[in-house]
Motif scaffolding. Sequence first.
Motif, PDB file in Angstrom:
ATOM      1  N   ILE A   1       0.785  -1.275  -0.087  1.00  8.40           N
ATOM      2  CA  ILE A   1       0.027   0.021  -0.310  1.00  8.40           C
ATOM      3  C   ILE A   1       0.976   1.049   0.144  1.00  8.40           C
ATOM      4  O   ILE A   1       0.710   2.336  -0.743  1.00  8.40           O
ATOM      5  N   GLU A   2       1.948   1.188   0.945  1.00  8.25           N
ATOM      6  CA  GLU A   2       2.876   2.351   0.924  1.00  8.25           C
ATOM      7  C   GLU A   2       3.541   2.559  -0.357  1.00  8.25           C
ATOM      8  O   GLU A   2       3.691   3.784  -0.910  1.00  8.25           O
ATOM      9  N   GLN A   3       4.006   1.413  -1.048  1.00  5.38           N
ATOM     10  CA  GLN A   3       4.790   1.744  -2.273  1.00  5.38           C
ATOM     11  C   GLN A   3       3.791   2.062  -3.517  1.00  5.38           C
ATOM     12  O   GLN A   3       4.377   2.937  -4.214  1.00  5.38           O
ATOM     13  N   ALA A   4       2.374   1.750  -3.449  1.00  4.83           N
ATOM     14  CA  ALA A   4       1.780   2.190  -4.749  1.00  4.83           C
ATOM     15  C   ALA A   4       1.246   3.489  -4.392  1.00  4.83           C
ATOM     16  O   ALA A   4       0.550   4.342  -5.382  1.00  4.83           O
TER      17      ALA A   4
ATOM     18  N   LEU B   1      -4.980  -1.970  -5.802  1.00  8.50           N
ATOM     19  CA  LEU B   1      -5.830  -2.918  -6.281  1.00  8.50           C
ATOM     20  C   LEU B   1      -6.425  -2.819  -7.719  1.00  8.50           C
ATOM     21  O   LEU B   1      -6.943  -3.520  -8.256  1.00  8.50           O
ATOM     22  N   TRP B   2      -6.523  -1.346  -8.118  1.00  8.33           N
ATOM     23  CA  TRP B   2      -7.020  -0.968  -9.364  1.00  8.33           C
ATOM     24  C   TRP B   2      -6.449  -1.763 -10.496  1.00  8.33           C
ATOM     25  O   TRP B   2      -5.388  -1.370 -10.767  1.00  8.33           O
TER      26      TRP B   2
ATOM     27  N   PHE C   1       0.994 -11.222  -1.048  1.00  6.02           N
ATOM     28  CA  PHE C   1       0.680 -12.420  -1.920  1.00  6.02           C
ATOM     29  C   PHE C   1      -0.560 -13.126  -1.359  1.00  6.02           C
ATOM     30  O   PHE C   1      -0.363 -14.432  -1.266  1.00  6.02           O
ATOM     31  N   GLY C   2      -1.519 -12.363  -0.902  1.00 10.20           N
ATOM     32  CA  GLY C   2      -2.723 -12.951  -0.425  1.00 10.20           C
ATOM     33  C   GLY C   2      -4.099 -12.169  -1.076  1.00 10.20           C
ATOM     34  O   GLY C   2      -3.806 -11.409  -2.078  1.00 10.20           O
ATOM     35  N   ILE C   3      -5.263 -12.861  -0.817  1.00 10.30           N
ATOM     36  CA  ILE C   3      -6.236 -12.263  -1.240  1.00 10.30           C
ATOM     37  C   ILE C   3      -6.650 -10.775  -0.978  1.00 10.30           C
ATOM     38  O   ILE C   3      -7.230 -10.214  -1.728  1.00 10.30           O
ATOM     39  N   GLU C   4      -6.059 -10.405   0.249  1.00  5.35           N
ATOM     40  CA  GLU C   4      -6.280  -9.008   0.522  1.00  5.35           C
ATOM     41  C   GLU C   4      -5.563  -8.135  -0.222  1.00  5.35           C
ATOM     42  O   GLU C   4      -5.787  -6.734  -0.596  1.00  5.35           O
ATOM     43  N   GLY C   5      -4.287  -8.504  -0.912  1.00  9.01           N
ATOM     44  CA  GLY C   5      -3.534  -7.666  -1.851  1.00  9.01           C
ATOM     45  C   GLY C   5      -3.642  -7.803  -3.176  1.00  9.01           C
ATOM     46  O   GLY C   5      -2.879  -7.302  -4.119  1.00  9.01           O
TER      47      GLY C   5
ATOM     48  N   ALA D   1      -6.443   6.071 -11.702  1.00 10.38           N
ATOM     49  CA  ALA D   1      -5.754   7.274 -11.047  1.00 10.38           C
ATOM     50  C   ALA D   1      -5.608   8.162 -12.438  1.00 10.38           C
ATOM     51  O   ALA D   1      -5.194   7.577 -13.190  1.00 10.38           O
ATOM     52  N   GLY D   2      -5.891   9.628 -11.946  1.00 14.04           N
ATOM     53  CA  GLY D   2      -5.483  10.477 -13.209  1.00 14.04           C
ATOM     54  C   GLY D   2      -6.520  10.686 -13.741  1.00 14.04           C
ATOM     55  O   GLY D   2      -6.639  11.688 -14.849  1.00 14.04           O
TER      56      GLY D   2
END
Length: 447
Positions: free
Chosen positions: A10-13, A20-21, A277-281, A413-414
């Motif tokens: 999340i922090e890197q994205a 997620l998008w 690398f799980g369902i949440e990410g 985004a954008g």
Amino acid sequence: MTTPSLQNAIEQAGSPIRLLWQPNAEPWLPEVVDREYAGWRQEQTAWHQGVALLNLSHHMYDMWIEGPDATRVLADHGVNNFEKFAIGQAKQYVPVTRHGHIVTDGILAREGENKYLLSGIPAAQHWVQYHAEKGGYDVGFATDPSSAFRPGGGDPKLFRYQIQGPLATELVERAFGGPLPETKFFHSSAVTLDGRPLRALRHGMAGQAGFEFIGPWEHAAYVHEAFLKVGEPLGLVQVGALAYATPSVESGWIPSPVPGIYTDPDLLEYRRYLPLFGIEGKRPLNGSYYSEDIEDYYVSPYELGYGKMISFNHDFVGRDALLKAKDEPLRTKVTLVLDPDDVRSVIGGGEDPGFVLTYARHRVEGAAGPVGVTMQSASIDPVGTVLTQALIDPEHTATGTEVTVVWGEHPGAGTDPGADLGFPRIRATVQPSPFNEHARTLYRHNR
């Protein structure tokens, strides 16, 4: 090398949405099952009009929870009633955050006084195990990941075969030499097939009659072949990955809602605990509905139709929030029946669009603007069009209400979240959820 966590990603994205998008994301399909056996249309028809065999063995993530505090940790972190939970019974387990947003659901089976099996996508399992370890509960865990993620490959510990459709009972009686023990919906009975021990769970897909048979993997091939052999005179059809992913649209179950875990500061440690690398990410978001705020995708169990499962007879995480939400105006789950001509025009380019399956969040509009969002859409051949599960504002939920679905892929985004972008509209009519009358009126009768 340290495995990246969900919080790292999340922090890197830059935000959960930017992580997620994924426009035009491929829909999830069950692993290690052929895409089609007889063809998706014939396979759907089988559980509506005949009998079908579905293989659930490879895509379920199983977690056994055992110990003196097994019931307590599950009750502390789930909305369900644990005072009425018999050994051999299963429930749709519903954990929520402290703000009352669903984490996800799972199937929880009670195997003993202090032993449970929680199955499904591994989000509820992560939630329970994390809080058990953090809270010092006297409980242990054993896991068996789905076949696509099992370390080192190999076979699952359990097989799961569903026999579904109007002829399911006849097939089962032929296989077992007579009727099975009378069993309530979502309860199981111990049975044997030629000396091999199984559990027969009274269960159904899309409201049809049926059973789910669960047993040790060493007997999987024998049981599968036995069902195929006895089912041949009845026209038994095996169901492939394409058709398998569609009955939830009829039965009113919304798979994999966005977990409400991405923004709460109190869950920072939890997000660091979760692997990327799980369902949440890795479960993507896409569609014509777009927001930069991930909280716009969070859902309440009330919106998903789980209100009857919520028991306030015990304290649990999120209890206060759900008590408050109970009296708030929330979106309602409905089925949208998409206009067949519009489906052919917009999705099929004027021709039969063939198989359609998407978990995209598409905007739903009324005469005055946006009124909701789709959650899953799929071709249902016996119905003759695409059905959509959607969450819409209460004033537009009356059966027969006409709305439109904005069919397209927002780039993310954008671009202005509210930009029209020239996406086509598909006319749709509101119908109840579950769409299938049997599922709506009788499916949970004995639950």
